[in-house]
Design a protein around this motif. Structure first.
Motif, mmCIF file in Angstrom:
data_model
loop_
_atom_site.group_PDB
_atom_site.id
_atom_site.type_symbol
_atom_site.label_atom_id
_atom_site.label_comp_id
_atom_site.label_asym_id
_atom_site.label_seq_id
_atom_site.Cartn_x
_atom_site.Cartn_y
_atom_site.Cartn_z
ATOM 1 N N TYR A 143 0.857 -1.175 0.000
ATOM 2 C CA TYR A 143 0.000 0.000 0.000
ATOM 3 C C TYR A 143 0.899 1.232 0.000
ATOM 4 O O TYR A 143 1.906 1.267 0.694
ATOM 5 N N THR A 144 0.537 2.232 -0.777
ATOM 6 C CA THR A 144 1.426 3.377 -0.940
ATOM 7 C C THR A 144 0.683 4.701 -0.795
ATOM 8 O O THR A 144 -0.540 4.773 -0.939
ATOM 9 N N ASN A 145 1.452 5.719 -0.538
ATOM 10 C CA ASN A 145 1.020 7.104 -0.573
ATOM 11 C C ASN A 145 2.291 7.934 -0.610
ATOM 12 O O ASN A 145 3.361 7.451 -0.251
ATOM 13 N N THR A 146 2.186 9.167 -1.026
ATOM 14 C CA THR A 146 3.356 10.042 -1.121
ATOM 15 C C THR A 146 3.092 11.305 -0.322
ATOM 16 O O THR A 146 2.020 11.901 -0.438
ATOM 17 N N PHE A 147 4.098 11.690 0.472
ATOM 18 C CA PHE A 147 4.006 12.915 1.257
ATOM 19 C C PHE A 147 5.157 13.838 0.910
ATOM 20 O O PHE A 147 6.185 13.406 0.403
#
Length: 173
Positions: A143-147
């Protein structure tokens, strides 16, 4: 299950000779419905699995600040946190934080820490961990997300005074 990123590899170091210090912030890299969620890559049927962010950040008894303690977040009896995730930043200069907080939902930076002096010789190191709590119905996978982690110089305060008894010429007031 409860999983968290390895904080040993998630360290941000900040050094500056700017005498007014800096503010460390976190923001989503984009806006929109999925900005705050962990997204699993689409599978064979092109479906995506979304794990939503922690939505409650009430004050936790005995803990400085707001959020959900790691102990509370990982407790198997607290099913209200199933299929949610958040971030935790530690080693703060101004406060102690052991809580998971809701992920940012837009590109406006959320302040995590601030300093008011230079630290040109020794870095201030911050560990930023991601924690996810999912039940057995959520498919395994990445699972991914970018900050965006932002370090912004603090404004320099100036004091301007006016002496109304001056004998100097004062114009354009």
């Amino acid at each position: 299950t409860f999983a968290k990123s390895d904080t040993a590899t998630n360290t941000v170091g900040v050094m500056t000779n700017y005498f007014a210090g800096y503010t460390l912030g976190i923001a989503a890299s984009s806006t929109g419905a999925d900005a705050a969620n962990l997204i699993q890559a689409a599978g064979e049927g092109n479906e995506q699995t979304v794990v939503g962010r922690i939505s409650s950040i009430g004050t936790v008894t005995g803990v400085t600040g707001a959020g959900i303690t790691e102990q509370e977040f990982s407790n198997a009896n607290n099913t209200q946190y199933n299929n949610t995730w958040g971030y935790k930043v530690t080693n703060l200069n101004t406060t102690t934080s052991t809580n998971y907080l809701p992920a940012p939902t837009n590109t406006t930076s959320i302040s995590m820490d601030t300093t008011d002096a230079a630290n040109a010789n020794t870095a201030n190191n911050y560990n930023i961990a991601i924690g996810a709590r999912v039940d057995t119905k959520v498919p395994k996978g990445n699972y991914t997300n970018t900050f965006v982690i932002q370090v912004v110089a603090n404004p320099i305060p100036y004091t301007i005074t006016y002496n109304k008894n001056t004998e100097d010429t004062v114009a354009n007031m």
